[in-house]
Design an enzyme around this catalytic site. Structure first.
Site, PDB file in Angstrom:
ATOM      1  N   CYS A 128      43.484  50.774  43.561  1.00 39.16           N
ATOM      2  CA  CYS A 128      44.005  51.001  44.911  1.00 39.16           C
ATOM      3  C   CYS A 128      44.987  52.175  44.925  1.00 39.16           C
ATOM      4  O   CYS A 128      44.590  53.325  44.829  1.00 39.16           O
ATOM      5  CB  CYS A 128      44.620  49.723  45.468  1.00 39.16           C
ATOM      6  SG  CYS A 128      44.865  49.821  47.265  1.00 39.16           S
ATOM      7  N   HIS A 233      40.590  45.915  45.043  1.00 44.36           N
ATOM      8  CA  HIS A 233      41.406  45.196  44.062  1.00 44.36           C
ATOM      9  C   HIS A 233      40.532  44.212  43.285  1.00 44.36           C
ATOM     10  O   HIS A 233      40.356  43.074  43.711  1.00 44.36           O
ATOM     11  CB  HIS A 233      42.523  44.409  44.758  1.00 44.36           C
ATOM     12  CG  HIS A 233      43.656  45.249  45.260  1.00 44.36           C
ATOM     13  ND1 HIS A 233      44.822  45.433  44.552  1.00 44.36           N
ATOM     14  CD2 HIS A 233      43.789  45.957  46.407  1.00 44.36           C
ATOM     15  CE1 HIS A 233      45.637  46.222  45.241  1.00 44.36           C
ATOM     16  NE2 HIS A 233      45.042  46.552  46.375  1.00 44.36           N
ATOM     17  N   GLU A 235      41.274  42.554  40.788  1.00 39.31           N
ATOM     18  CA  GLU A 235      42.099  41.418  40.345  1.00 39.31           C
ATOM     19  C   GLU A 235      42.249  40.355  41.427  1.00 39.31           C
ATOM     20  O   GLU A 235      42.692  39.241  41.141  1.00 39.31           O
ATOM     21  CB  GLU A 235      43.474  41.908  39.873  1.00 39.31           C
ATOM     22  CG  GLU A 235      44.471  42.316  40.952  1.00 39.31           C
ATOM     23  CD  GLU A 235      44.264  43.724  41.523  1.00 39.31           C
ATOM     24  OE1 GLU A 235      43.168  44.294  41.375  1.00 39.31           O
ATOM     25  OE2 GLU A 235      45.222  44.248  42.136  1.00 39.31           O
TER      26      GLU A 235
END
Ligand code: MN
Length: 262
Positions: A128, A233, A235
């Site tokens: 990002c 993202h 994650e």
């Protein structure tokens, strides 16, 4: 530890900043450097030889003997994590609106980090803001606000639903990232950004775009220094959204690049 006598990889993660805030209840008036938990957990989520130990790299004081370059020597790879906006000053612009002024202090710190790891040809992965930082540090520019500067584009950030905001991406035919992901052509990802790549830096090659508006969503640096980045993202991709792209192969590839240089 199941590591076949190899030590775990040492991955540094760039810090996010809470700058001194006299109104903050905790550490009132003090500067905090921190990381976001799922970024640390995702980076350390693989086992065996791909196992990684994660270290936050705090920005050193100007007087310190140990500087960014020493961290780059000691660590094996770098993850540039998400967070606040980049400052338009970092790509030669003034903020169109005051709230888009970004974090110039963090820009300078992360640019040093990126260049120190690149100088040693140690792998870098950007997420990002990390993707945007890489683009700017290598000579590119950003949209300060996608919806303001590209009217009619998708909503790439929605504060209410945050990491549930999502869209499709399509991969370029010769994308190295698509190959790593099993020769896929499209995928579904989250979208938690309102800035985005405007002019891509020299040497960067687009891997994926948002097909509706052409916003760049992933890229890789050409040449022998392993640098790649995604605008989404990975994650935050978890069991809540099984339709989201499983980014484990990207992590595994990044850590294999790291392992190959240890
Ligand atoms: Mn997006």
């Amino acid at each position: 530890m199941g590591l076949a006598n190899k030590r775990p990889l040492r991955i540094g993660i760039s810090a996010c900043f809470f700058h001194a805030d006299p109104a903050r209840a905790v550490f009132k008036g003090k500067t905090l450097q921190y990381l976001e938990q799922s970024m640390a957990h995702w980076t350390a989520s693989l086992k065996g030889e791909d196992g990684a130990m994660v270290y936050l790299i705090p920005a050193p004081s100007a007087q310190a003997e140990i500087q960014i370059e020493h961290y780059a020597h000691d660590l094996d790879g770098l993850v540039l994590e998400g967070g606040s906006d980049l400052s338009p000053k970092s790509y030669g612009e003034s903020p169109i609106k005051p709230e888009w002024s970004g974090d110039y202090v963090r820009d300078l710190y992360e640019t040093k980090l990126l260049k120190a790891f690149m100088a040693l040809k140690k792998p870098v992965f950007g997420v990002c803001r990390g993707a945007q930082l890489i683009n700017v540090a290598l000579g590119g520019t950003l949209y300060q606000d996608i919806s303001h500067q590209r009217p009619g584009s998708l909503v790439h950030r929605d504060w209410e639903i945050y990491d549930q905001n999502q869209h499709d991406i399509v991969f370029e035919p010769a994308s190295s990232m698509a190959k790593i992901l099993g020769n896929i052509t499209s995928a579904r990802v989250n979208s938690v950004h309102h800035q985005g790549v405007k002019d891509l830096a020299p040497g960067l090659k687009v891997d994926a775009i948002s097909p509706v508006d052409g916003v760049i969503e992933a890229f890789t640096l050409e040449g022998d220094t392993p640098v790649s980045a995604v605008q989404w993202h990975p994650e935050f991709h978890d069991e809540r959204n099984p339709e989201f792209l499983d980014c484990t192969p990207l992590l595994r590839h990044f850590l294999a690049q790291v392992r190959a240089r240890v």
